[in-house]
Design a protein around this motif. Structure first.
Motif, PDB file in Angstrom:
ATOM      1  N   HIS A  68     -31.164  41.933  95.911  1.00 60.03           N
ATOM      2  CA  HIS A  68     -32.540  42.522  96.323  1.00 60.03           C
ATOM      3  C   HIS A  68     -32.357  43.764  96.609  1.00 60.03           C
ATOM      4  CE1 HIS A  68     -33.502  38.134  96.902  1.00 60.03           C
ATOM      5  NE2 HIS A  68     -34.716  38.553  97.231  1.00 60.03           N
ATOM      6  N   GLN A  69     -33.309  44.590  96.871  1.00 61.70           N
ATOM      7  CA  GLN A  69     -33.269  46.052  97.036  1.00 61.70           C
ATOM      8  C   GLN A  69     -33.657  46.603  98.261  1.00 61.70           C
ATOM      9  OE1 GLN A  69     -35.638  47.911  93.668  1.00 61.70           O
ATOM     10  NE2 GLN A  69     -33.665  47.468  92.186  1.00 61.70           N
ATOM     11  N   THR A  70     -34.379  45.648  98.998  1.00 59.24           N
ATOM     12  CA  THR A  70     -34.788  46.011 100.281  1.00 59.24           C
ATOM     13  C   THR A  70     -33.704  46.051 101.221  1.00 59.24           C
ATOM     14  OG1 THR A  70     -36.992  44.923  99.956  1.00 59.24           O
ATOM     15  CG2 THR A  70     -36.623  45.451 102.111  1.00 59.24           C
ATOM     16  N   LYS A  71     -33.571  47.314 102.173  1.00 58.40           N
ATOM     17  CA  LYS A  71     -32.659  47.501 103.025  1.00 58.40           C
ATOM     18  C   LYS A  71     -32.918  46.556 104.365  1.00 58.40           C
ATOM     19  CE  LYS A  71     -32.467  51.121 105.834  1.00 58.40           C
ATOM     20  NZ  LYS A  71     -31.990  52.665 106.174  1.00 58.40           N
ATOM     21  N   LEU A  72     -31.826  45.921 104.793  1.00 54.01           N
ATOM     22  CA  LEU A  72     -31.939  44.962 105.671  1.00 54.01           C
ATOM     23  C   LEU A  72     -32.393  45.404 107.130  1.00 54.01           C
ATOM     24  CD1 LEU A  72     -28.816  42.603 104.842  1.00 54.01           C
ATOM     25  CD2 LEU A  72     -31.332  42.210 104.407  1.00 54.01           C
ATOM     26  N   SER A  73     -32.998  44.727 107.770  1.00 49.79           N
ATOM     27  CA  SER A  73     -33.307  45.064 109.152  1.00 49.79           C
ATOM     28  C   SER A  73     -32.201  43.953 109.962  1.00 49.79           C
ATOM     29  CB  SER A  73     -34.538  44.867 109.625  1.00 49.79           C
ATOM     30  OG  SER A  73     -34.871  43.316 109.555  1.00 49.79           O
ATOM     31  N   SER A  74     -32.200  43.921 111.395  1.00 51.54           N
ATOM     32  CA  SER A  74     -31.564  43.083 111.885  1.00 51.54           C
ATOM     33  C   SER A  74     -31.899  41.713 111.899  1.00 51.54           C
ATOM     34  CB  SER A  74     -31.652  43.235 113.476  1.00 51.54           C
ATOM     35  OG  SER A  74     -33.098  42.969 114.002  1.00 51.54           O
ATOM     36  N   GLY A 100     -26.941  49.681 118.823  1.00 51.14           N
ATOM     37  CA  GLY A 100     -25.446  49.963 119.190  1.00 51.14           C
ATOM     38  C   GLY A 100     -24.597  50.461 117.706  1.00 51.14           C
ATOM     39  N   GLY A 101     -25.539  50.634 116.873  1.00 54.47           N
ATOM     40  CA  GLY A 101     -24.873  51.745 115.782  1.00 54.47           C
ATOM     41  C   GLY A 101     -23.784  51.342 114.919  1.00 54.47           C
ATOM     42  N   GLU A 102     -23.495  49.689 114.779  1.00 52.89           N
ATOM     43  CA  GLU A 102     -22.510  49.180 114.277  1.00 52.89           C
ATOM     44  C   GLU A 102     -22.929  48.098 113.447  1.00 52.89           C
ATOM     45  OE1 GLU A 102     -18.078  47.782 115.227  1.00 52.89           O
ATOM     46  OE2 GLU A 102     -19.609  48.106 116.857  1.00 52.89           O
ATOM     47  N   TYR A 103     -22.565  47.799 112.311  1.00 53.42           N
ATOM     48  CA  TYR A 103     -22.797  46.746 111.462  1.00 53.42           C
ATOM     49  C   TYR A 103     -21.251  46.159 111.158  1.00 53.42           C
ATOM     50  CZ  TYR A 103     -23.115  43.562 107.608  1.00 53.42           C
ATOM     51  OH  TYR A 103     -23.175  42.313 106.424  1.00 53.42           O
ATOM     52  N   ASP A 104     -20.689  45.046 111.822  1.00 50.67           N
ATOM     53  CA  ASP A 104     -19.392  44.611 111.492  1.00 50.67           C
ATOM     54  C   ASP A 104     -19.730  42.960 111.959  1.00 50.67           C
ATOM     55  OD1 ASP A 104     -16.897  43.621 111.313  1.00 50.67           O
ATOM     56  OD2 ASP A 104     -16.133  45.178 112.371  1.00 50.67           O
ATOM     57  N   ALA A 105     -19.746  42.053 110.854  1.00 47.85           N
ATOM     58  CA  ALA A 105     -20.081  40.616 110.966  1.00 47.85           C
ATOM     59  C   ALA A 105     -18.830  40.046 111.766  1.00 47.85           C
ATOM     60  CB  ALA A 105     -20.406  40.014 109.777  1.00 47.85           C
ATOM     61  N   SER A 106     -17.602  40.660 111.557  1.00 46.54           N
ATOM     62  CA  SER A 106     -16.518  39.768 112.087  1.00 46.54           C
ATOM     63  C   SER A 106     -16.506  40.124 113.667  1.00 46.54           C
ATOM     64  CB  SER A 106     -15.200  40.702 111.701  1.00 46.54           C
ATOM     65  OG  SER A 106     -15.054  41.998 112.023  1.00 46.54           O
ATOM     66  N   LYS A 107     -17.122  41.225 113.950  1.00 48.32           N
ATOM     67  CA  LYS A 107     -17.141  41.340 115.798  1.00 48.32           C
ATOM     68  C   LYS A 107     -18.623  41.088 116.053  1.00 48.32           C
ATOM     69  CE  LYS A 107     -15.858  45.712 116.683  1.00 48.32           C
ATOM     70  NZ  LYS A 107     -15.612  47.233 116.634  1.00 48.32           N
ATOM     71  N   TYR A 108     -19.363  40.499 115.149  1.00 50.21           N
ATOM     72  CA  TYR A 108     -20.897  40.006 115.719  1.00 50.21           C
ATOM     73  C   TYR A 108     -21.636  41.401 116.056  1.00 50.21           C
ATOM     74  CZ  TYR A 108     -18.317  35.648 115.710  1.00 50.21           C
ATOM     75  OH  TYR A 108     -17.661  34.465 115.124  1.00 50.21           O
ATOM     76  N   ARG A 109     -21.621  42.456 115.221  1.00 46.79           N
ATOM     77  CA  ARG A 109     -22.563  43.455 115.635  1.00 46.79           C
ATOM     78  C   ARG A 109     -23.424  43.711 114.461  1.00 46.79           C
ATOM     79  NH1 ARG A 109     -20.720  42.298 119.886  1.00 46.79           N
ATOM     80  NH2 ARG A 109     -19.996  43.405 121.370  1.00 46.79           N
ATOM     81  N   PHE A 110     -24.886  43.577 114.535  1.00 45.41           N
ATOM     82  CA  PHE A 110     -25.679  43.648 113.592  1.00 45.41           C
ATOM     83  C   PHE A 110     -26.778  44.639 113.702  1.00 45.41           C
ATOM     84  CE2 PHE A 110     -24.087  39.247 113.859  1.00 45.41           C
ATOM     85  CZ  PHE A 110     -23.523  38.929 112.804  1.00 45.41           C
ATOM     86  N   PHE A 146     -25.811  53.050 106.774  1.00 46.02           N
ATOM     87  CA  PHE A 146     -26.383  51.696 106.462  1.00 46.02           C
ATOM     88  C   PHE A 146     -27.231  51.577 105.218  1.00 46.02           C
ATOM     89  CE2 PHE A 146     -28.944  47.848 106.763  1.00 46.02           C
ATOM     90  CZ  PHE A 146     -27.926  46.904 107.094  1.00 46.02           C
ATOM     91  N   SER A 147     -26.678  50.748 104.471  1.00 51.72           N
ATOM     92  CA  SER A 147     -27.706  50.537 103.147  1.00 51.72           C
ATOM     93  C   SER A 147     -27.578  49.252 102.648  1.00 51.72           C
ATOM     94  CB  SER A 147     -26.888  51.329 102.110  1.00 51.72           C
ATOM     95  OG  SER A 147     -25.527  51.231 101.815  1.00 51.72           O
ATOM     96  N   SER A 148     -27.054  48.212 103.455  1.00 53.26           N
ATOM     97  CA  SER A 148     -26.805  46.853 102.960  1.00 53.26           C
ATOM     98  C   SER A 148     -28.170  46.477 102.774  1.00 53.26           C
ATOM     99  CB  SER A 148     -26.285  45.871 103.968  1.00 53.26           C
ATOM    100  OG  SER A 148     -24.817  46.619 104.331  1.00 53.26           O
ATOM    101  N   THR A 149     -28.209  45.339 101.631  1.00 57.96           N
ATOM    102  CA  THR A 149     -29.372  44.760 101.379  1.00 57.96           C
ATOM    103  C   THR A 149     -28.877  43.039 100.954  1.00 57.96           C
ATOM    104  OG1 THR A 149     -28.760  44.752  98.666  1.00 57.96           O
ATOM    105  CG2 THR A 149     -30.127  46.426  99.945  1.00 57.96           C
TER     106      THR A 149
END
Length: 359
Positions: A88-94, A64-74, A81-84
Motif C-alpha cells: 500500500h502507499q498510504t502512510k500509517l497512523s498509530s 513520543g516521536g519513536e517507532y520501534d516495535a521491539s520497544k512497543y513504541r508506535f 517516518f514513512s512506513s506503509t
C-alpha cells in the motif's frame, strides 16, 4: 516483524500510553485494538505528553516521536517516518501501526483460527483495505482523490458528507459537555483530565465497536461467501452457453467483491466476464428470484450490460407481455435503471437472463 510484537508481550501489569489533549480516531482505535488482546485486556491507560511518564509505559501509541516495535513504541509523527502497510502507499497512523503488528493476532483470536491460517491473512488484508487504511489517510491528511485533478475535470461535490464519518464523530467528542453525557462531577484538580479521558474512552469504544463489526461481518459473511461464489463461478457454463451467468444458491450472499477477484485470478478476458447474477430474494421456500447486472467495478454504478431498456421501469402483467412466451408469467419488475429485476420463480428469472444475454 508484523507478528513478533504480538508474541512478546509479557509484562504485567501493562500500561498503555498515548497523548492527552485533543484526541483523534487513530489513537482511539489503536488503544481499543490493543485491549482486544488477552495480554492487554486489563491494561491501564495513561494519557500524557510527559516523557518520564511515557517512559514508564509498556506500550506507547501516537506520541513520543519513536517507532520501534521491539520497544512497543508506535508513533508516526516524526519527520523520518514513512512506513506503509505492505503493498500500500498510504502512510500509517498509530492505528495502522498497531494493526500491522497486532492485527493478525486480533483476527486469529476473534475467529479461533491459527495465526498462520490462510483465512487470517485474507481477513487481515481485507480489514486494512476496508477500514484501517481510511483511518490512516484521514489522520495523515491524505485525500482519497487529487483535488487539483478534480478541479481540472470540473468535478464538484454535490453535498457534504464529513459529518457522518467516524473521524468527525470522534472529533465531536472533543467538544462535548461532560456533564451532559453522564461524567460524574468531581471537585479535585484533576477533573479536566479525568473528563477528557472519559470522552476519549467513548471515542475509543466508538472506533473499536465499528472495527469489530467490520471484522465480524468479514469473518462470518464475507469469508464464507468466497467459497460459495467460487463454486458458482466454476459451474457457470452449466447455467448458460455463454458462461456469463452466475447462479447463487441462496439469498444474502455478498458476492460482488469476490466475483471481481475470482475473475481476475482466473485470468478471464473482458469478453468472458460475468454479466448477470441470479439468486433467491429470501431464504424461504418458494421465494421470489432476482436478476442483477454486474457493474463495471465494485464502486461503479455503470453496468457491464444492463437489462434491456424496454423492460426498465415496467412491472407485473405489462412486463410479462414484453417478455413474451419464452418467459413464464410471474414477472415482478425491472428497475428503471436496468440494474436489477425480479420474477416469482427461478425458472422465470433464468428465462429473463437468457433473453437479456441474447439481446
Amino acid at each position: 516483524m508484523a507478528e513478533t510484537a504480538a508474541k512478546r508481550v509479557k509484562a504485567d501489569p501493562l500500561i498503555i500510553g498515548t497523548h492527552n489533549g485533543h484526541f483523534h480516531a487513530d489513537e482511539a482505535l489503536a488503544v481499543y485494538m490493543l485491549r482486544l488482546l488477552p495480554d492487554y485486556a486489563s491494561a491501564t491507560l495513561v494519557r500524557t505528553r510527559d516523557p518520564a511518564l511515557l517512559d514508564s509505559c509498556h506500550t506507547v501509541v501516537d506520541v513520543g516521536g519513536e517507532y520501534d516495535a521491539s520497544k512497543y513504541r508506535f508513533d508516526h509523527h516524526q519527520r523520518t517516518f514513512s512506513s506503509t502497510f505492505p503493498n500500500h502507499q498510504t502512510k500509517l497512523s498509530s492505528a495502522g501501526l498497531v494493526y500491522m503488528h497486532f492485527g493478525k493476532a486480533i483476527i486469529a483470536q476473534h475467529t479461533n483460527l491459527p495465526l498462520d491460517h490462510p483465512d487470517v491473512e485474507l481477513l487481515y488484508q481485507k480489514l486494512y483495505d476496508d477500514f484501517v487504511e481510511a483511518v490512516d489517510a484521514n489522520d495523515n491528511g491524505i485525500s482519497k482523490y487529487d483535488d487539483t485533478q478534480l478541479a481540472q475535470a470540473g468535478v464538484e461535490a454535490r453535498f457534504k458528507d464529513g459529518g457522518v464519518t467516524l473521524a468527525s464523530l470522534v472529533n465531536d467528542l472533543n467538544h462535548e459537555d461532560p456533564l451532559a453525557v453522564g461524567v460524574p462531577s468531581r471537585s479535585t484538580e484533576d477533573q479536566p483530565q479525568a473528563e477528557e479521558d472519559y470522552r476519549f474512552g467513548q471515542a475509543s469504544t466508538l472506533m473499536g465497536n465499528s472495527f469489530l463489526r467490520k471484522l465480524h461481518s468479514a469473518a462470518t459473511a464475507w469469508l464464507p461467501a468466497r467459497t460459495i461464489v467460487k463454486d458458482a463461478f466454476n459451474s457457470r457454463s452449466s447455467n448458460h452457453p455463454s458462461g456469463r451467468l452466475l447462479v447463487l444458491p441462496r439469498a444474502g450472499i455478498p458476492w460482488k467483491n469476490h466475483l471481481y477477484t475470482i475473475e481476475q485470478e482466473a485470468g478471464l478476458p473482458d469478453d468472458q466476464n460475468l454479466l448477470f447474477v441470479i439468486y433467491p430474494e429470501k431464504e424461504d421456500p418458494g421465494s421470489k428470484w432476482r436478476i442483477q447486472a454486474v457493474s463495471k467495478s465494485l464502486s461503479s454504478f455503470e453496468n457491464r450490460k444492463s437489462l434491456p431498456e424496454p423492460w426498465c421501469g415496467v412491472r407485473d402483467a405489462e412486463l410479462d407481455a414484453l417478455l413474451g412466451d419464452s418467459v413464464p408469467d410471474g414477472a415482478v419488475f425491472v428497475h428503471a435503471s436496468g440494474f436489477i429485476g425480479g420474477h416469482q420463480t427461478e425458472a422465470g428469472v433464468r428465462a429473463m437472463a437468457a433473453l437479456a444475454l441474447a439481446s
